[in-house]
Structure formats: C-alpha cells, structure tokens
Design a protein around this motif. Structure first.
Motif, PDB file in Angstrom:
ATOM      1  N   ILE A  15       0.978  56.173  13.545  1.00 56.01           N
ATOM      2  CA  ILE A  15       1.318  54.971  14.324  1.00 56.01           C
ATOM      3  C   ILE A  15       0.079  54.482  15.061  1.00 56.01           C
ATOM      4  O   ILE A  15      -0.189  53.277  15.119  1.00 56.01           O
ATOM      5  N   THR A  16      -0.657  55.413  15.640  1.00 53.98           N
ATOM      6  CA  THR A  16      -1.936  55.042  16.247  1.00 53.98           C
ATOM      7  C   THR A  16      -3.054  55.274  15.237  1.00 53.98           C
ATOM      8  O   THR A  16      -2.970  56.171  14.396  1.00 53.98           O
ATOM      9  N   VAL A  17      -4.089  54.460  15.328  1.00 54.17           N
ATOM     10  CA  VAL A  17      -5.224  54.583  14.412  1.00 54.17           C
ATOM     11  C   VAL A  17      -5.949  55.902  14.649  1.00 54.17           C
ATOM     12  O   VAL A  17      -6.393  56.568  13.713  1.00 54.17           O
ATOM     13  N   ASN A  18      -6.057  56.300  15.888  1.00 51.69           N
ATOM     14  CA  ASN A  18      -6.786  57.515  16.244  1.00 51.69           C
ATOM     15  C   ASN A  18      -5.818  58.658  16.530  1.00 51.69           C
ATOM     16  O   ASN A  18      -4.627  58.438  16.782  1.00 51.69           O
ATOM     17  N   ASP A  19      -6.330  59.879  16.477  1.00 48.60           N
ATOM     18  CA  ASP A  19      -5.587  61.049  16.924  1.00 48.60           C
ATOM     19  C   ASP A  19      -5.812  61.177  18.425  1.00 48.60           C
ATOM     20  O   ASP A  19      -6.917  61.462  18.876  1.00 48.60           O
ATOM     21  N   ASN A  20      -4.756  60.954  19.204  1.00 46.12           N
ATOM     22  CA  ASN A  20      -4.915  60.865  20.650  1.00 46.12           C
ATOM     23  C   ASN A  20      -5.294  62.185  21.297  1.00 46.12           C
ATOM     24  O   ASN A  20      -6.048  62.213  22.274  1.00 46.12           O
ATOM     25  N   VAL A  22      -7.092  64.638  19.907  1.00 51.90           N
ATOM     26  CA  VAL A  22      -8.515  64.842  19.623  1.00 51.90           C
ATOM     27  C   VAL A  22      -9.363  63.874  20.447  1.00 51.90           C
ATOM     28  O   VAL A  22     -10.423  64.255  20.975  1.00 51.90           O
ATOM     29  N   ALA A  23      -8.901  62.628  20.592  1.00 56.70           N
ATOM     30  CA  ALA A  23      -9.652  61.638  21.384  1.00 56.70           C
ATOM     31  C   ALA A  23      -9.785  62.091  22.837  1.00 56.70           C
ATOM     32  O   ALA A  23     -10.857  61.953  23.446  1.00 56.70           O
ATOM     33  N   ILE A  24      -8.711  62.621  23.401  1.00 56.90           N
ATOM     34  CA  ILE A  24      -8.762  63.131  24.778  1.00 56.90           C
ATOM     35  C   ILE A  24      -9.786  64.249  24.887  1.00 56.90           C
ATOM     36  O   ILE A  24     -10.607  64.285  25.809  1.00 56.90           O
ATOM     37  N   MET A  25      -9.744  65.167  23.947  1.00 57.99           N
ATOM     38  CA  MET A  25     -10.654  66.309  23.999  1.00 57.99           C
ATOM     39  C   MET A  25     -12.110  65.869  23.825  1.00 57.99           C
ATOM     40  O   MET A  25     -13.014  66.354  24.523  1.00 57.99           O
ATOM     41  N   LYS A  26     -12.339  64.940  22.909  1.00 60.82           N
ATOM     42  CA  LYS A  26     -13.701  64.448  22.710  1.00 60.82           C
ATOM     43  C   LYS A  26     -14.237  63.758  23.952  1.00 60.82           C
ATOM     44  O   LYS A  26     -15.433  63.830  24.262  1.00 60.82           O
ATOM     45  N   ALA A  74      -5.824  54.154  22.916  1.00 60.06           N
ATOM     46  CA  ALA A  74      -5.053  54.148  21.673  1.00 60.06           C
ATOM     47  C   ALA A  74      -4.957  52.749  21.072  1.00 60.06           C
ATOM     48  O   ALA A  74      -4.852  51.753  21.787  1.00 60.06           O
ATOM     49  N   VAL A  75      -4.976  52.681  19.748  1.00 58.52           N
ATOM     50  CA  VAL A  75      -4.809  51.431  18.992  1.00 58.52           C
ATOM     51  C   VAL A  75      -3.655  51.624  18.017  1.00 58.52           C
ATOM     52  O   VAL A  75      -3.646  52.582  17.247  1.00 58.52           O
ATOM     53  N   ILE A  76      -2.668  50.719  18.058  1.00 58.93           N
ATOM     54  CA  ILE A  76      -1.529  50.792  17.150  1.00 58.93           C
ATOM     55  C   ILE A  76      -1.937  50.281  15.772  1.00 58.93           C
ATOM     56  O   ILE A  76      -2.572  49.236  15.641  1.00 58.93           O
ATOM     57  N   GLY A 169       2.897  60.215   7.302  1.00 61.24           N
ATOM     58  CA  GLY A 169       2.068  61.087   8.116  1.00 61.24           C
ATOM     59  C   GLY A 169       0.632  61.163   7.647  1.00 61.24           C
ATOM     60  O   GLY A 169       0.251  60.537   6.658  1.00 61.24           O
ATOM     61  N   ASP A 170      -0.145  61.978   8.359  1.00 69.68           N
ATOM     62  CA  ASP A 170      -1.585  62.002   8.074  1.00 69.68           C
ATOM     63  C   ASP A 170      -2.233  63.375   8.150  1.00 69.68           C
ATOM     64  O   ASP A 170      -3.402  63.512   7.799  1.00 69.68           O
ATOM     65  N   SER A 171      -1.508  64.417   8.605  1.00 70.51           N
ATOM     66  CA  SER A 171      -2.264  65.641   8.869  1.00 70.51           C
ATOM     67  C   SER A 171      -1.431  66.900   8.690  1.00 70.51           C
ATOM     68  O   SER A 171      -0.322  66.881   8.153  1.00 70.51           O
ATOM     69  N   VAL A 172      -1.966  68.008   9.206  1.00 67.74           N
ATOM     70  CA  VAL A 172      -1.382  69.335   9.016  1.00 67.74           C
ATOM     71  C   VAL A 172       0.015  69.411   9.606  1.00 67.74           C
ATOM     72  O   VAL A 172       0.881  70.130   9.079  1.00 67.74           O
ATOM     73  N   THR A 173       0.300  68.667  10.666  1.00 71.56           N
ATOM     74  CA  THR A 173       1.629  68.726  11.291  1.00 71.56           C
ATOM     75  C   THR A 173       2.707  68.128  10.396  1.00 71.56           C
ATOM     76  O   THR A 173       3.899  68.347  10.620  1.00 71.56           O
TER      77      THR A 173
END
Length: 222
Positions: A15-20, A22-26, A74-76, A169-173
């Motif tokens: 839903i968001t372009v970025n992984d939020n 990971v973005a917070i951690m970065k 975040a970007v939708i 979806g997009d990832s391991v989850t």
C-alpha cells in the motif's frame, strides 16, 4: 455457488511505496538495526523477534519523533483509492493484513474509510523505557513461524469453499500466505520467493495493474 472474492493486502512496501519499518530504522539509525533486518529477510530469526528487537533499540522518549517521521515519510502507491472503489462496487471484501505498527498504519489509512475491523496490524506500547511492540493477532495452532501479525491465520479463517482468496504483497511476511490463496499479486522480494518454489503470481507496479487484471474476463490465475 459463486465464491465471494476477498483480498488480503499487505501494507508496508505494498500500500505504501516504502517499507515504513525499514524507513524508520534507516532514519534513526539505532545500532544493530541493519543486522536484524538482514536476519529477518534471510529467515534466520522470526519476524516478531526481529521487529520487536528493532523497536526495542529506540527509547520511548522519542515517540513523537518516530510517529511524525513515519507518517510524513510514507507515500501511498498509485491506484490504491481506485482499488478500494472497485472493491466496493464489485462486492470484493478488502482486508489490510499488515506486519506494520498501529501508530503509522491507522493514521495513513484514515483517509480511505476502511472499517477498522478490516485492518490487521501490530500494536505498540510507549509506556516503558524502550518502544515495545505488541502482537494482538498471533499465530494459530497451524502456524509456528512466530509471525507477530499472522497472515496465514487470518487467511485460514475465511473458508475456501465460500471465498476466492487473493493476496497482494511484496516480502517475506506475505510468503506463507501466498501458498494458501487462489491468486497472488507480487512485487519485490515476494516475486523472488514465488519463483523459487514455482508458485504462480502476477507482477504489479501499482494498483491500477491489479484493477486491470481483476476486471479482465479471463481467469486471473496465470
């Protein structure tokens, strides 16, 4: 009997372009966060262990900074509102099944009028010295992956004889859930995982791609 279509849609990176997370951690760069991300993606540690450990690196005193950054950053992904409109028009049940955290998932979805009972995500507790993630949607007896927010548990709660199940979806989850549904829309890491086991999927860049496929008169399985 025709089955009702139901969509299980990931949030971070979908839903968001970025992984939020990971973005917070970065952005805040707590020591050791990058190793934890690598361990989660490589399945060396469980999702709940990794996400819990990442946020435990951040003090609760930075709550406002963390929340404000997550929401403003975040970007939708394009076409999301249109997909929701399509689902309402076509009586497609739409669930957000997110491994993300309540403090950014709920505010970012607020403009889209999704019923809160259709949004599944993890919780947060800022009352202690460190940020603590809580898990209101744990794994059932059929899942032993310590998902945190268990997508397969939710998917199994909708009987296959009544529902045509679609995962976005997009990832391991999303990987274990992808094995349980009729149709998979995938991008990023999830594409690689589907290829590894020969699981059929449809690639997508934005939600317009998904709408086009759902509207097709052809069967939506590859």
């Amino acid at each position: 009997m025709n089955r009702q279509r139901i969509i299980f849609c990931d949030f971070d990176g979908t839903i968001t372009v970025n992984d939020n997370i990971v973005a917070i951690m970065k952005h805040f760069k707590p020591e050791g966060w990058d190793k934890l991300v690598e361990q989660v993606l490589s399945k060396q540690i469980s999702i709940s262990e990794g996400v819990g450990a990442m946020f435990a690196l951040l003090p609760s005193s930075r709550q406002k900074e963390v929340v404000d950054y997550a929401i403003s950053n975040a970007v939708i992904r394009p076409g999301f509102r249109e997909l929701l409109d399509y689902c309402r028009e076509q009586d497609v049940k739409f669930l957000v099944t997110s491994g993300g955290i309540d403090f950014f998932v709920y505010p970012l979805l607020a403009p889209f009028s999704i019923p809160q009972e259709n949004i599944y995500c993890n919780g947060s507790d800022f009352t202690g010295e460190r940020i603590r993630i809580v898990w209101p949607h744990p794994c059932d007896e059929q899942c032993h992956n310590e998902c945190g927010m268990c997508k397969t548990t939710i998917i199994r709660s909708y009987p296959s004889d009544r529902y045509e199940k679609i995962l976005i979806g997009d990832s391991v989850t999303d990987f274990e859930g992808a094995k349980l549904v009729d149709t998979v829309f995938a991008r990023s890491h999830l594409i690689d995982m589907c290829k590894e086991i020969g699981l059929p999927y449809h690639p997508f860049n934005d939600f317009y791609d998904i709408i086009d496929k759902l509207q097709s008169k052809e069967a939506i399985r590859p």
